[in-house]
Motif scaffolding. Structure first.
Motif, PDB file in Angstrom:
ATOM      1  N   MET A   1       0.775  -1.536   0.371  1.00  0.00           N
ATOM      2  CA  MET A   1       0.008   0.204  -0.021  1.00  0.00           C
ATOM      3  C   MET A   1       1.188   1.022   0.103  1.00  0.00           C
ATOM      4  N   THR A   2       0.692   1.983  -0.832  1.00  0.00           N
ATOM      5  CA  THR A   2       1.690   3.039  -0.919  1.00  0.00           C
ATOM      6  C   THR A   2       1.158   4.195  -0.508  1.00  0.00           C
ATOM      7  N   GLN A   3       2.187   5.433  -0.537  1.00  0.00           N
ATOM      8  CA  GLN A   3       1.809   6.714   0.435  1.00  0.00           C
ATOM      9  C   GLN A   3       1.474   7.760  -1.210  1.00  0.00           C
TER      10      GLN A   3
ATOM     11  N   LEU B   1      -9.949   6.644 -10.273  1.00  0.00           N
ATOM     12  CA  LEU B   1      -9.512   6.649  -8.944  1.00  0.00           C
ATOM     13  C   LEU B   1     -10.525   6.305  -8.013  1.00  0.00           C
ATOM     14  N   LYS B   2     -11.237   5.873  -6.991  1.00  0.00           N
ATOM     15  CA  LYS B   2     -12.154   5.184  -5.215  1.00  0.00           C
ATOM     16  C   LYS B   2     -11.528   5.741  -4.730  1.00  0.00           C
ATOM     17  N   SER B   3     -11.274   6.388  -4.049  1.00  0.00           N
ATOM     18  CA  SER B   3     -11.547   6.869  -2.658  1.00  0.00           C
ATOM     19  C   SER B   3     -12.677   6.493  -1.516  1.00  0.00           C
TER      20      SER B   3
ATOM     21  N   ASP C   1      -3.536   0.026  -8.022  1.00  0.00           N
ATOM     22  CA  ASP C   1      -2.293   0.215  -7.485  1.00  0.00           C
ATOM     23  C   ASP C   1      -3.234   0.951  -5.688  1.00  0.00           C
ATOM     24  N   VAL C   2      -2.682   1.159  -3.983  1.00  0.00           N
ATOM     25  CA  VAL C   2      -3.633   1.372  -3.256  1.00  0.00           C
ATOM     26  C   VAL C   2      -2.732   2.384  -2.663  1.00  0.00           C
TER      27      VAL C   2
ATOM     28  N   THR D   1      -8.369   7.784   7.500  1.00  0.00           N
ATOM     29  CA  THR D   1      -7.006   7.687   6.829  1.00  0.00           C
ATOM     30  C   THR D   1      -7.978   7.171   5.378  1.00  0.00           C
ATOM     31  N   LYS D   2      -7.336   8.088   4.181  1.00  0.00           N
ATOM     32  CA  LYS D   2      -8.058   8.067   3.023  1.00  0.00           C
ATOM     33  C   LYS D   2      -7.438   6.671   2.441  1.00  0.00           C
ATOM     34  N   VAL D   3      -7.867   5.943   1.779  1.00  0.00           N
ATOM     35  CA  VAL D   3      -7.864   4.764   1.113  1.00  0.00           C
ATOM     36  C   VAL D   3      -8.027   5.288  -0.262  1.00  0.00           C
ATOM     37  N   THR D   4      -6.828   5.099  -1.295  1.00  0.00           N
ATOM     38  CA  THR D   4      -7.126   5.101  -2.632  1.00  0.00           C
ATOM     39  C   THR D   4      -7.439   3.884  -3.686  1.00  0.00           C
ATOM     40  N   LEU D   5      -8.276   3.574  -4.041  1.00  0.00           N
ATOM     41  CA  LEU D   5      -7.886   2.304  -4.716  1.00  0.00           C
ATOM     42  C   LEU D   5      -7.576   2.605  -6.347  1.00  0.00           C
TER      43      LEU D   5
END
Length: 297
Positions: free
Chosen positions: A1-3, A37-39, A76-77, A87-91
């Protein structure tokens, strides 16, 4: 999981929105490739992301190793810490220009030819069989979550995300369509892979009808419309783990499926009946994966 998702991906346009937030078309600055992008905002504790979210993301990433042609690619995540509690997680998914809903709307009268419907259904079932064989439920199959490329390739999207989104949905007033939900989901009974088979049947009927099969305005109204076609289950078949009583519905007998989908062929009607009667509390006789496997080949 990247930043820091904002560094690598540049939003280009908003391409959709719904219960889970806004979806953006974006450009990967490194490759120039377009992505979706889906957050979602996820509640965290002092140790970081909830384990359930990490587990779900790990599962989605593992499925990428198989590179299935009917599954949208999760590329990517990214995780960005917003506050100490969130925390915002973006797929980051591959971008496909249209979904099945748009594809059906574009079809000139009188709708899609039977040969095209067969091909779409075959691809849909193959993608679903792949997910189920890896113990993944989609849970929210509908035309908007089925992508169709310019070459006519079907790709299932938004699979396995229900639990990732659960924290977000608990905090956000949402409106989710009921039209493709199976009876056991509407009744809040226990469920498994047959819920996806039900949704697939509703979508299959819509390919012929060019409009949804069951358009309820509430859970009870949706169930009423469903039982008007498949009949009201008997007392013995009614699930015991639900609060909604069978007495809330009028006794009804099953109706010929061709009354609801007159355009469908005899072969198609047989498949549709497999899907609509393949639900847990009606004690369906078919084995989910076995049925799908036969239909894929």
């Amino acid at each position: 999981m990247t930043q820091e998702s904002g560094i690598q991906y540049e939003p280009v346009a908003e391409i959709g929105g719904g219960a889970y937030g806004t979806v953006y078309k974006a450009r990967d600055k490194q490759s120039g490739q377009f992505v979706a992008l889906k957050s979602v905002r996820v509640q965290t504790d002092q140790e970081g992301l909830p384990l359930s979210t990490v587990r779900e993301v790990a599962l989605l990433r593992r499925l990428e190793q198989f590179d299935h042609p009917n599954i949208v690619k999760l590329m990517d995540v990214c995780a960005t810490l917003r506050t100490d509690q969130e925390t915002k997680v973006t797929l980051v998914f591959e971008h496909v220009d249209q979904d099945l809903k748009t594809y059906l709307e574009k079809a000139p009268p009188p709708g899609l030819p039977v040969s095209r419907i067969k091909d779409l259904m075959r691809q849909l079932l193959c993608g679903l069989s792949f997910l189920h064989s890896h113990r993944v439920l989609h849970r929210d199959l509908k035309p908007e979550n089925i992508l169709v490329t310019s070459r006519g390739q079907v790709k299932l999207a938004d699979f396995g995300l229900a639990r990732i989104y659960s924290c977000h949905m608990a905090l956000t007033p949402v409106v989710v369509t009921l039209w493709y939900r199976s009876p056991e989901v509407l009744l809040q009974s226990t469920y498994a892979t047959p819920v996806d088979i039900w949704s697939t049947g509703c979508i299959f009927a819509e390919m012929f009808r060019c409009k949804p099969l069951f358009c309820g305005e509430s859970e009870v109204d949706q169930l009423t419309k469903i039982f008007s076609v498949i009949g009201l289950p008997s007392e013995d078949e009614w699930p015991t783990d639900v609060t909604l009583s069978r007495q809330n519905f009028c006794p009804q007998s099953p109706q010929p499926i061709t009354d609801s989908v007159p355009e469908i062929s005899e072969e198609g009607a047989d498949l549709l009946l497999v899907c609509l009667f393949h639900i847990h509390f009606l004690k369906a006789k078919w084995e989910t994966l076995g049925t799908l496997g036969k239909l894929c080949h």
